[in-house]
Write an enzyme that holds these catalytic residues in place. Structure first.
Site, PDB file in Angstrom:
ATOM      1  N   ARG A 175       0.852  -1.177   0.000  1.00 13.13           N
ATOM      2  CA  ARG A 175       0.000   0.000   0.000  1.00 13.13           C
ATOM      3  C   ARG A 175       0.895   1.237   0.000  1.00 13.13           C
ATOM      4  O   ARG A 175       2.073   1.174   0.386  1.00 13.13           O
ATOM      5  CB  ARG A 175      -0.933   0.002   1.223  1.00 13.13           C
ATOM      6  CG  ARG A 175      -0.261  -0.309   2.538  1.00 13.13           C
ATOM      7  CD  ARG A 175      -1.261  -0.507   3.644  1.00 13.13           C
ATOM      8  NE  ARG A 175      -1.786   0.761   4.106  1.00 13.13           N
ATOM      9  CZ  ARG A 175      -1.196   1.554   4.986  1.00 13.13           C
ATOM     10  NH1 ARG A 175      -0.043   1.222   5.517  1.00 13.13           N
ATOM     11  NH2 ARG A 175      -1.750   2.679   5.365  1.00 13.13           N
ATOM     12  N   ARG A 179      -1.219  11.224   2.806  1.00 12.49           N
ATOM     13  CA  ARG A 179      -1.658  12.023   3.949  1.00 12.49           C
ATOM     14  C   ARG A 179      -2.258  13.309   3.399  1.00 12.49           C
ATOM     15  O   ARG A 179      -1.564  14.060   2.713  1.00 12.49           O
ATOM     16  CB  ARG A 179      -0.435  12.326   4.802  1.00 12.49           C
ATOM     17  CG  ARG A 179      -0.726  12.642   6.219  1.00 12.49           C
ATOM     18  CD  ARG A 179       0.566  12.904   6.944  1.00 12.49           C
ATOM     19  NE  ARG A 179       1.174  11.742   7.542  1.00 12.49           N
ATOM     20  CZ  ARG A 179       2.434  11.720   7.979  1.00 12.49           C
ATOM     21  NH1 ARG A 179       3.199  12.770   7.845  1.00 12.49           N
ATOM     22  NH2 ARG A 179       2.910  10.627   8.539  1.00 12.49           N
ATOM     23  N   ARG A 252      21.339  -7.515   1.995  1.00 16.48           N
ATOM     24  CA  ARG A 252      21.668  -6.404   1.116  1.00 16.48           C
ATOM     25  C   ARG A 252      22.588  -5.481   1.907  1.00 16.48           C
ATOM     26  O   ARG A 252      22.435  -5.330   3.116  1.00 16.48           O
ATOM     27  CB  ARG A 252      20.409  -5.656   0.659  1.00 16.48           C
ATOM     28  CG  ARG A 252      19.684  -6.443  -0.440  1.00 16.48           C
ATOM     29  CD  ARG A 252      18.469  -5.729  -0.930  1.00 16.48           C
ATOM     30  NE  ARG A 252      17.480  -5.578   0.116  1.00 16.48           N
ATOM     31  CZ  ARG A 252      16.975  -4.430   0.513  1.00 16.48           C
ATOM     32  NH1 ARG A 252      17.355  -3.303  -0.046  1.00 16.48           N
ATOM     33  NH2 ARG A 252      16.069  -4.384   1.465  1.00 16.48           N
ATOM     34  N   ARG A 284      20.571   8.435  -1.200  1.00 15.88           N
ATOM     35  CA  ARG A 284      20.294   9.620  -0.398  1.00 15.88           C
ATOM     36  C   ARG A 284      21.584  10.266   0.102  1.00 15.88           C
ATOM     37  O   ARG A 284      22.640   9.629   0.114  1.00 15.88           O
ATOM     38  CB  ARG A 284      19.351   9.312   0.759  1.00 15.88           C
ATOM     39  CG  ARG A 284      19.740   8.132   1.611  1.00 15.88           C
ATOM     40  CD  ARG A 284      18.668   7.865   2.658  1.00 15.88           C
ATOM     41  NE  ARG A 284      19.186   6.992   3.698  1.00 15.88           N
ATOM     42  CZ  ARG A 284      18.613   6.818   4.885  1.00 15.88           C
ATOM     43  NH1 ARG A 284      17.500   7.451   5.179  1.00 15.88           N
ATOM     44  NH2 ARG A 284      19.150   6.010   5.768  1.00 15.88           N
ATOM     45  N   GLU A 304      24.831   7.749   0.359  1.00 17.12           N
ATOM     46  CA  GLU A 304      24.500   6.345   0.642  1.00 17.12           C
ATOM     47  C   GLU A 304      24.219   5.608  -0.676  1.00 17.12           C
ATOM     48  O   GLU A 304      23.353   6.031  -1.443  1.00 17.12           O
ATOM     49  CB  GLU A 304      23.272   6.330   1.551  1.00 17.12           C
ATOM     50  CG  GLU A 304      23.003   5.010   2.211  1.00 17.12           C
ATOM     51  CD  GLU A 304      21.893   5.134   3.251  1.00 17.12           C
ATOM     52  OE1 GLU A 304      22.005   5.961   4.178  1.00 17.12           O
ATOM     53  OE2 GLU A 304      20.888   4.411   3.122  1.00 17.12           O
ATOM     54  N   TYR A 352      14.909  -7.478  10.212  1.00 23.80           N
ATOM     55  CA  TYR A 352      15.096  -6.037  10.320  1.00 23.80           C
ATOM     56  C   TYR A 352      14.279  -5.583  11.526  1.00 23.80           C
ATOM     57  O   TYR A 352      13.084  -5.875  11.610  1.00 23.80           O
ATOM     58  CB  TYR A 352      14.614  -5.280   9.061  1.00 23.80           C
ATOM     59  CG  TYR A 352      14.744  -3.790   9.311  1.00 23.80           C
ATOM     60  CD1 TYR A 352      15.954  -3.157   9.078  1.00 23.80           C
ATOM     61  CD2 TYR A 352      13.713  -3.071   9.887  1.00 23.80           C
ATOM     62  CE1 TYR A 352      16.126  -1.813   9.395  1.00 23.80           C
ATOM     63  CE2 TYR A 352      13.873  -1.728  10.206  1.00 23.80           C
ATOM     64  CZ  TYR A 352      15.074  -1.110   9.963  1.00 23.80           C
ATOM     65  OH  TYR A 352      15.247   0.205  10.302  1.00 23.80           O
ATOM     66  N   ASP A 354      13.581  -2.040  13.939  1.00 23.31           N
ATOM     67  CA  ASP A 354      13.886  -0.674  14.336  1.00 23.31           C
ATOM     68  C   ASP A 354      14.432  -0.696  15.760  1.00 23.31           C
ATOM     69  O   ASP A 354      14.270  -1.684  16.495  1.00 23.31           O
ATOM     70  CB  ASP A 354      12.608   0.187  14.267  1.00 23.31           C
ATOM     71  CG  ASP A 354      12.407   0.771  12.866  1.00 23.31           C
ATOM     72  OD1 ASP A 354      13.401   0.915  12.132  1.00 23.31           O
ATOM     73  OD2 ASP A 354      11.246   1.082  12.517  1.00 23.31           O
TER      74      ASP A 354
HETATM   75  C1  LIG Z   1      20.992   1.461   7.339  1.00 21.08           C
HETATM   76  C2  LIG Z   1      20.123   1.299   8.556  1.00 21.08           C
HETATM   77  C3  LIG Z   1      19.438   2.389   9.061  1.00 21.08           C
HETATM   78  C4  LIG Z   1      18.632   2.237  10.174  1.00 21.08           C
HETATM   79  N1  LIG Z   1      17.925   3.326  10.625  1.00 21.08           N
HETATM   80  C5  LIG Z   1      17.118   3.185  11.672  1.00 21.08           C
HETATM   81  C6  LIG Z   1      16.318   4.285  12.118  1.00 21.08           C
HETATM   82  O1  LIG Z   1      16.350   5.382  11.549  1.00 21.08           O
HETATM   83  N2  LIG Z   1      15.500   4.088  13.189  1.00 21.08           N
HETATM   84  C7  LIG Z   1      15.424   2.883  13.837  1.00 21.08           C
HETATM   85  O2  LIG Z   1      14.667   2.774  14.810  1.00 21.08           O
HETATM   86  N3  LIG Z   1      16.185   1.833  13.446  1.00 21.08           N
HETATM   87  C8  LIG Z   1      17.025   1.951  12.403  1.00 21.08           C
HETATM   88  N4  LIG Z   1      17.792   0.882  11.990  1.00 21.08           N
HETATM   89  C9  LIG Z   1      17.780  -0.368  12.807  1.00 21.08           C
HETATM   90  C10 LIG Z   1      18.885  -0.390  13.901  1.00 21.08           C
HETATM   91  O3  LIG Z   1      20.140  -0.251  13.288  1.00 21.08           O
HETATM   92  C11 LIG Z   1      18.788  -1.705  14.696  1.00 21.08           C
HETATM   93  O4  LIG Z   1      17.580  -1.737  15.413  1.00 21.08           O
HETATM   94  C12 LIG Z   1      19.938  -1.936  15.685  1.00 21.08           C
HETATM   95  O5  LIG Z   1      21.202  -1.636  15.185  1.00 21.08           O
HETATM   96  C13 LIG Z   1      19.927  -3.392  16.131  1.00 21.08           C
HETATM   97  O6  LIG Z   1      20.910  -3.594  17.136  1.00 21.08           O
HETATM   98  P1  LIG Z   1      21.639  -4.992  17.291  1.00 21.08           P
HETATM   99  O7  LIG Z   1      22.379  -4.939  18.571  1.00 21.08           O
HETATM  100  O8  LIG Z   1      20.677  -6.093  17.061  1.00 21.08           O
HETATM  101  O9  LIG Z   1      22.630  -5.095  16.032  1.00 21.08           O
HETATM  102  P2  LIG Z   1      24.006  -4.368  15.702  1.00 21.08           P
HETATM  103  O10 LIG Z   1      23.913  -2.912  15.916  1.00 21.08           O
HETATM  104  O11 LIG Z   1      24.410  -4.830  14.353  1.00 21.08           O
HETATM  105  O12 LIG Z   1      25.040  -4.954  16.777  1.00 21.08           O
HETATM  106  C14 LIG Z   1      25.585  -6.243  16.674  1.00 21.08           C
HETATM  107  C15 LIG Z   1      27.026  -6.169  17.138  1.00 21.08           C
HETATM  108  O13 LIG Z   1      27.571  -7.502  17.196  1.00 21.08           O
HETATM  109  C16 LIG Z   1      28.914  -7.442  16.810  1.00 21.08           C
HETATM  110  N5  LIG Z   1      29.332  -8.763  16.365  1.00 21.08           N
HETATM  111  C17 LIG Z   1      28.810  -9.485  15.336  1.00 21.08           C
HETATM  112  N6  LIG Z   1      29.466 -10.656  15.215  1.00 21.08           N
HETATM  113  C18 LIG Z   1      30.412 -10.670  16.199  1.00 21.08           C
HETATM  114  C19 LIG Z   1      31.416 -11.608  16.570  1.00 21.08           C
HETATM  115  N7  LIG Z   1      31.583 -12.763  15.915  1.00 21.08           N
HETATM  116  N8  LIG Z   1      32.232 -11.317  17.617  1.00 21.08           N
HETATM  117  C20 LIG Z   1      32.094 -10.124  18.271  1.00 21.08           C
HETATM  118  N9  LIG Z   1      31.167  -9.205  17.951  1.00 21.08           N
HETATM  119  C21 LIG Z   1      30.338  -9.477  16.931  1.00 21.08           C
HETATM  120  C22 LIG Z   1      28.915  -6.402  15.681  1.00 21.08           C
HETATM  121  O14 LIG Z   1      30.220  -5.881  15.491  1.00 21.08           O
HETATM  122  C23 LIG Z   1      27.928  -5.373  16.197  1.00 21.08           C
HETATM  123  O15 LIG Z   1      28.569  -4.346  16.897  1.00 21.08           O
HETATM  124  C24 LIG Z   1      18.554   0.989  10.845  1.00 21.08           C
HETATM  125  C25 LIG Z   1      19.237  -0.114  10.322  1.00 21.08           C
HETATM  126  C26 LIG Z   1      20.002   0.036   9.187  1.00 21.08           C
HETATM  127  C27 LIG Z   1      20.680  -1.176   8.617  1.00 21.08           C
END
Ligand SMILES: Cc1cc2nc3c(=O)[nH]c(=O)nc-3n(C[C@H](O)[C@H](O)[C@H](O)COP(=O)(O)OP(=O)(O)OC[C@H]3O[C@@H](n4cnc5c(N)ncnc54)[C@H](O)[C@@H]3O)c2cc1C
Length: 372
Positions: A175, A179, A252, A284, A304, A352, A354
């Site tokens: 969809r 707005r 990706r 962007r 980006e 994915y 947030d």
């Molecule tokens: C491009 C992009 C833009 C985004 N923008 C938004 C936004 O505007 N608003 C929003 O709410 N959310 C956004 N998000 C989502 C947000 O990034 C995630 O919710 C958040 O980062 C998830 O946290 P995490 O701890 O699961 O993962 P991560 O931040 O990826 O942390 C995982 C960590 O594990 C570590 N790790 C992995 N493997 C190993 C290993 N073998 N040994 C040691 N360390 C390791 C990595 O180095 C990393 O530091 C975005 C995501 C992306 C991809």
């Protein structure tokens, strides 16, 4: 009392790992957090460029409808009043996003909601004969007509996916919300903002009092690290944990090109400008200072570019197609055979999420494990 040094080894100092570590510490657990990167914060990490907090892994805007999560993060940092209001640039003209009365005025000169609705209906009517859209292009044309599709959807989507819109499945766009108010706020959530000082203080607050070792890859030091703790929370890639034994999950990726500009203090007048033409290679440009209303004499911008994923590149977005969903389900089953390992976060759960959902999921896991 067990004889290991730690109750929990937490692999990953990202938002999930840091939130879980905070709750574990509150529950009286001894934790060691490790990360293979040279900094904490995972993808939220910001680098300080003389007062401008540069979002190194893509722009991050905190937004949520979840009051518990909002109150939780506000314990650690104060949020500013930033509201995401991205612009779209197409052939030198600017349009407001998301699609709202400002956009409709810019497209057609219409000034009332009734005129805008009539114009959209007219545009859609040209594609009313498409009963079952065969691809994303047909689906979008049916939903919004030619003008919005050509100027604001087609090129951007094709760049994101690296494929022609006629070769993409229709279901990608279910969809298109319109707005009929002059409201450029991209999100509908009740709470939104950027932590004052960037995201690092949030992560530092969550990890306060917890031991953190950086530049430590779990997979290369697995044997010795496993000896240290009773249990492990793994927030890295689940397929990597199992040595890709069932195959590799696909992602990706993105490529960032960062420029510090000294000759202007304001490059584009907005934090986020999307480039919706196919011929412009980036999707962007982010101007980081505008997330925090910065007044520095310089500025930092990041271009980006969508990128294909390959080993060694950052895995950004999971590809939730049939193959990968089945493969992830198989890895989940393997995860079930590891009673002392929890899998969490966007990489551990191949999803994915947030930031608010990441915090909520980590709090939920902690609640289950510690009964708080
Ligand atoms: C491009 C992009 C833009 C985004 N923008 C938004 C936004 O505007 N608003 C929003 O709410 N959310 C956004 N998000 C989502 C947000 O990034 C995630 O919710 C958040 O980062 C998830 O946290 P995490 O701890 O699961 O993962 P991560 O931040 O990826 O942390 C995982 C960590 O594990 C570590 N790790 C992995 N493997 C190993 C290993 N073998 N040994 C040691 N360390 C390791 C990595 O180095 C990393 O530091 C975005 C995501 C992306 C991809």
């Amino acid at each position: 009392m067990n004889n290991k040094t730690y109750d929990y080894l937490i692999v990953g100092a990202g938002l999930f790992g840091a939130t879980f570590a905070h709750e574990a510490r509150r529950a009286g657990k001894r934790c060691l957090v490790i990360d293979k990167r040279p900094h904490r914060g995972g993808n939220l990490y910001c680098e300080d460029a003389d007062g401008i907090h540069v979002h190194k892994y893509g722009a991050h805007i905190f937004h949520t409808d979840n009051r518990e999560v909002w109150q939780f993060v506000n314990h650690f940092v104060e949020f500013n009043r930033y509201t995401n209001a991205p612009m779209a640039s197409y052939q030198g003209r600017l349009y407001n996003l998301p699609f709202n009365m400002n956009t409709f005025y810019q497209l057609w000169g219409v000034t009332t909601p009734a005129e805008a609705r009539a114009q959209i209906e007219k545009q859609r009517a040209a594609y009313a004969h498409i009963a079952e859209p065969a691809n994303l292009e047909e689906q979008a044309l049916k939903l919004c007509g030619r003008d919005i599709y050509d100027r604001l959807i087609k090129g951007y989507t094709e760049k994101q996916w690296g494929r022609a819109a006629t070769e993409l499945p229709a279901f990608i766009i279910r969809r298109l919300p319109f707005r009929f108010t002059f409201d450029n706020n991209y999100f509908n959530d009740a709470f939104q903002g950027i932590p004052i000082g960037g995201y690092n203080p949030l992560i530092d607050g969550l990890l306060e009092g917890t031991e953190v070792r950086l530049e430590t890859d779990y997979l290369t030091h697995r044997a010795e690290l496993d000896k240290l703790a009773e249990k492990t929370l793994f927030t890295g890639c689940i397929d990597e944990f199992f040595d890709y034994s069932l195959g590799r999950l696909e992602y990706r990726s993105l490529r960032f090109e960062e420029h510090r500009l000294e000759d202007t203090d304001n490059f584009q007048g907005n934090a986020v400008v999307n480039y919706t033409e196919r011929s412009v290679p980036y999707t962007r440009i982010i101007e980081h200072k505008h997330f925090e209303f910065g007044r520095q004499p310089h500025t930092v911008v990041t271009y980006e570019y969508p990128d294909t994923f390959a080993p060694g590149k950052e895995p950004y977005y999971p590809v939730n197609d049939e193959r990968n969903s089945h493969l992830y389900a198989a890895y989940r089953e393997m995860a079930g055979t590891q009673p002392n390992v929890l899998f969490g976060g966007r990489l551990g759960q191949y999803t994915y999420a947030d930031m608010d959902d990441t915090v909520a999921a980590a709090l939920e896991m902690a609640r289950k494990v510690f009964g708080q």
